[in-house]
Every structure is written in C-alpha cells, then in structure tokens.
Design a protein around this motif. Sequence first.
Motif, PDB file in Angstrom:
ATOM      1  N   THR A  31       0.821  -1.219   0.000  1.00 47.37           N
ATOM      2  CA  THR A  31       0.000   0.000   0.000  1.00 47.37           C
ATOM      3  C   THR A  31       0.850   1.261   0.000  1.00 47.37           C
ATOM      4  O   THR A  31       0.304   2.362  -0.020  1.00 47.37           O
ATOM      5  N   GLY A  32       2.189   1.105   0.029  1.00 48.46           N
ATOM      6  CA  GLY A  32       3.064   2.269  -0.042  1.00 48.46           C
ATOM      7  C   GLY A  32       4.167   2.244   0.989  1.00 48.46           C
ATOM      8  O   GLY A  32       4.263   1.348   1.826  1.00 48.46           O
ATOM      9  N   THR A  33       5.009   3.251   0.916  1.00 48.75           N
ATOM     10  CA  THR A  33       6.160   3.395   1.807  1.00 48.75           C
ATOM     11  C   THR A  33       5.697   3.531   3.249  1.00 48.75           C
ATOM     12  O   THR A  33       4.713   4.212   3.529  1.00 48.75           O
ATOM     13  N   LYS A  34       6.416   2.871   4.144  1.00 50.19           N
ATOM     14  CA  LYS A  34       6.058   2.901   5.568  1.00 50.19           C
ATOM     15  C   LYS A  34       7.309   3.111   6.415  1.00 50.19           C
ATOM     16  O   LYS A  34       8.403   2.713   6.045  1.00 50.19           O
ATOM     17  N   GLU A  77      12.590   4.997   6.099  1.00 52.14           N
ATOM     18  CA  GLU A  77      11.389   4.531   5.412  1.00 52.14           C
ATOM     19  C   GLU A  77      11.700   3.268   4.623  1.00 52.14           C
ATOM     20  O   GLU A  77      12.806   3.101   4.110  1.00 52.14           O
ATOM     21  N   TYR A  78      10.697   2.396   4.539  1.00 50.41           N
ATOM     22  CA  TYR A  78      10.821   1.136   3.820  1.00 50.41           C
ATOM     23  C   TYR A  78       9.806   1.122   2.686  1.00 50.41           C
ATOM     24  O   TYR A  78       8.664   1.554   2.855  1.00 50.41           O
ATOM     25  N   SER A  79      10.250   0.616   1.548  1.00 49.94           N
ATOM     26  CA  SER A  79       9.357   0.483   0.399  1.00 49.94           C
ATOM     27  C   SER A  79       9.739  -0.777  -0.363  1.00 49.94           C
ATOM     28  O   SER A  79      10.818  -1.347  -0.155  1.00 49.94           O
ATOM     29  N   LEU A  80       8.864  -1.198  -1.245  1.00 44.70           N
ATOM     30  CA  LEU A  80       9.154  -2.367  -2.062  1.00 44.70           C
ATOM     31  C   LEU A  80      10.083  -1.996  -3.199  1.00 44.70           C
ATOM     32  O   LEU A  80       9.937  -0.935  -3.815  1.00 44.70           O
ATOM     33  N   SER A  81      11.011  -2.865  -3.485  1.00 50.55           N
ATOM     34  CA  SER A  81      11.834  -2.727  -4.681  1.00 50.55           C
ATOM     35  C   SER A  81      11.020  -3.299  -5.850  1.00 50.55           C
ATOM     36  O   SER A  81       9.913  -3.811  -5.656  1.00 50.55           O
TER      37      SER A  81
END
Length: 106
Positions: A31-34, A77-81
Amino acid sequence: MIKTFTDCPVEYTASLLGNKWKPLILRELLTGTKRYNELTRNVAGISAKVMTENLRELEEDGVIARKVYPEVPPRVEYSLSEKGRDLEGIINAMKEYGLKYKERKE
C-alpha cells in the motif's frame, strides 16, 4: 538471506517469503512506503526484534528498499523494490486463498 538447496523456482520463492512475518510485512508495503513504527503497529503480534530481523533479510534479498534521511532524529522509510513489487500477485493470491478457505471446516 536466501538459502536454497535446489534449482527449484518454487523453493526460491518460498525462501523469499520465508516465514509467517515476511508476507505480512510485504502486504503492508504493497500500500506504499512505511516507517518502522507503522509496520510494527500494522503487523499484529510481531516483536521489535523479529521485525528488525525480517526487514534486514528482506533488504539483503533485494525485496525491499530502506531509505535513511539525514535528520535528527533519523527518519527511516521502507518500500518495495521492483523485485518486491513482483511478489504482489503471490500476496494477493494468498489473500484470495485465505478468504476462500479461512472459515471452511474441510
């Protein structure tokens, strides 16, 4: 880190997902960066230690990206690659399977 013992693509994918926590972390990042606290709050039952270990492994495996901002206090912040986003179909399939069979007593 991914450890596979065969050339089996199913084993490789299973090793990425690894345990019960990783798919839940990926679900949140779809759902996005967290930030770390958001992830910990939204993945019920996970301890801080286990969250940190899983985030490190997912980053080492290239599934998520970690961005540190040079602020005081530091913001991370963490996001999907791209590799992580490619798991979206698998996570969604797991969701659909759970919706279909979760309440059944077969």
